[in-house]
Design a protein around this motif. Sequence first.
Motif, PDB file in Angstrom:
ATOM      1  N   ALA A   1       0.840  -1.206   0.000  1.00 55.76           N
ATOM      2  CA  ALA A   1       0.000   0.000   0.000  1.00 55.76           C
ATOM      3  C   ALA A   1       0.877   1.260   0.000  1.00 55.76           C
ATOM      4  O   ALA A   1       0.620   2.206  -0.745  1.00 55.76           O
ATOM      5  CB  ALA A   1      -0.925  -0.007   1.212  1.00 55.76           C
ATOM      6  N   ILE A   2       1.915   1.261   0.832  1.00 59.87           N
ATOM      7  CA  ILE A   2       2.820   2.419   0.891  1.00 59.87           C
ATOM      8  C   ILE A   2       3.426   2.676  -0.488  1.00 59.87           C
ATOM      9  O   ILE A   2       3.418   3.809  -0.998  1.00 59.87           O
ATOM     10  CB  ILE A   2       3.939   2.181   1.938  1.00 59.87           C
ATOM     11  N   ARG A   3       3.926   1.598  -1.129  1.00 62.45           N
ATOM     12  CA  ARG A   3       4.551   1.758  -2.463  1.00 62.45           C
ATOM     13  C   ARG A   3       3.557   2.298  -3.473  1.00 62.45           C
ATOM     14  O   ARG A   3       3.863   3.213  -4.237  1.00 62.45           O
ATOM     15  CB  ARG A   3       5.083   0.413  -2.972  1.00 62.45           C
ATOM     16  N   THR A   4       2.352   1.727  -3.443  1.00 65.94           N
ATOM     17  CA  THR A   4       1.324   2.144  -4.405  1.00 65.94           C
ATOM     18  C   THR A   4       1.000   3.626  -4.228  1.00 65.94           C
ATOM     19  O   THR A   4       0.906   4.371  -5.205  1.00 65.94           O
ATOM     20  CB  THR A   4       0.037   1.298  -4.189  1.00 65.94           C
ATOM     21  N   VAL A   5       0.838   4.037  -2.983  1.00 62.29           N
ATOM     22  CA  VAL A   5       0.443   5.432  -2.736  1.00 62.29           C
ATOM     23  C   VAL A   5       1.592   6.385  -3.079  1.00 62.29           C
ATOM     24  O   VAL A   5       1.381   7.418  -3.724  1.00 62.29           O
ATOM     25  CB  VAL A   5      -0.023   5.630  -1.278  1.00 62.29           C
ATOM     26  N   LYS A   6       2.811   6.036  -2.666  1.00 57.59           N
ATOM     27  CA  LYS A   6       3.926   6.947  -2.945  1.00 57.59           C
ATOM     28  C   LYS A   6       4.185   7.072  -4.445  1.00 57.59           C
ATOM     29  O   LYS A   6       4.625   8.110  -4.924  1.00 57.59           O
ATOM     30  CB  LYS A   6       5.206   6.496  -2.229  1.00 57.59           C
ATOM     31  N   GLU A   7       3.893   5.995  -5.184  1.00 62.48           N
ATOM     32  CA  GLU A   7       4.072   6.055  -6.637  1.00 62.48           C
ATOM     33  C   GLU A   7       3.001   6.940  -7.281  1.00 62.48           C
ATOM     34  O   GLU A   7       3.298   7.775  -8.133  1.00 62.48           O
ATOM     35  CB  GLU A   7       3.983   4.627  -7.195  1.00 62.48           C
ATOM     36  N   ALA A   8       1.754   6.756  -6.827  1.00 65.90           N
ATOM     37  CA  ALA A   8       0.642   7.482  -7.455  1.00 65.90           C
ATOM     38  C   ALA A   8       0.563   8.928  -6.971  1.00 65.90           C
ATOM     39  O   ALA A   8       0.205   9.830  -7.740  1.00 65.90           O
ATOM     40  CB  ALA A   8      -0.670   6.762  -7.167  1.00 65.90           C
ATOM     41  N   LEU A   9       0.865   9.157  -5.688  1.00 67.90           N
ATOM     42  CA  LEU A   9       0.683  10.481  -5.093  1.00 67.90           C
ATOM     43  C   LEU A   9       1.933  10.862  -4.296  1.00 67.90           C
ATOM     44  O   LEU A   9       1.914  10.936  -3.068  1.00 67.90           O
ATOM     45  CB  LEU A   9      -0.537  10.475  -4.153  1.00 67.90           C
ATOM     46  N   PRO A  10       3.048  11.101  -5.015  1.00 69.01           N
ATOM     47  CA  PRO A  10       4.324  11.300  -4.304  1.00 69.01           C
ATOM     48  C   PRO A  10       4.329  12.473  -3.329  1.00 69.01           C
ATOM     49  O   PRO A  10       5.119  12.497  -2.393  1.00 69.01           O
ATOM     50  CB  PRO A  10       5.342  11.510  -5.439  1.00 69.01           C
TER      51      PRO A  10
END
Length: 332
Positions: free
Chosen positions: A108-117
């Motif tokens: 989840a952390i990776r997904t969010v940081k990728e989509a919404l840095p």
Amino acid sequence: MSLAGEFPRSRLRRLRSDAWVRALVRETVLRPADLIWPVFVVEGNDVAQPIASLPGQYRYSLDRLVPELERAAELGIPLVALFPVTEPSKKSADGREATNPKNLVCRAIRTVKEALPELGVMADVALDPFTTHGHDGLLDEATGEVRNDETVAVLVEQALVQAQAGCDVLGPSDMMDGRVRAIRVALEAKGHKHTKIMAYSAKYASALYGPFRDAVGSQGNLAGKGKHTYQQDPANREEALREAALDVAEGADMIMVKPGGFYLDVIHVLKQELRMPTFAYHVSGEYAMIHAAAQNGWLDGDGAMYEALLSHKRAGADGILTYAARDIAATL
Ligand code: PBG
């Protein structure tokens, strides 16, 4: 010197007569930037499961999570806290899934940081979402005691996999002794110089966490046992100062009081004494109480929620973790 003049030269109602003057003399302001939104994540696709005891809150699969967080970011919310719902098959007595770099919260952390840095991401450091017994640490089978030092070693591994995944803020919420120092030392050793620690410094053994435990399924077989050997006694305020001062000495960047609304005196004294960025967690039970009363038509839910959160700031909090973050931010 008296604080106020004498009637009628002094009429305190003069400064309350109109909206413009009330705005002019208002001492405390609640801004979207003061709010941190805790959000629950689950495995699967296209899932948004309503949480009965947290009206308006959902467990989101990763694909549904991103658009929800995007809306929060657009409203000016700077930070979200992600809480994983661990599948029962992945839970164990030792909570080992917590240290799996591919576990749900790390994905989840990776997904969010990728989509919404640009959006800050926070995650708990504690074992309760991953243990079958629901405690935040490792249990001594024979005595039922939560083992401190052994737990800290696992928390360090958990903190590192989350930092590696891109987590901006680690929130040790376990209340083991010495964990902030151990996590800070490990972060420095691995080059995670900018990973922030918001320590759940004064976390009380509260009766207000029920809806959260429903939401993540961390009730385990806690029933009746509680977490009183590691979370703080609700009767104690001076102890909160010692807890928070220790966390600061050990390397915490920010401190937190939890729950918030029942502990405004604790927020106040920590801010006064330590002068640290100080946060409060308006917890699940506090949110649920207001919603339940509002659903019954017993009070104005939006008004009560705003007043509750504003009061945290008046007490000295720099920001508040609240399930109402998005709803309130939209009204500010
Ligand atoms: C886990 C954790 C809890 C909460 C946040 N992190 C529950 C607990 O300690 O049992 C509660 C948050 C809430 O009630 O909203 N250590």
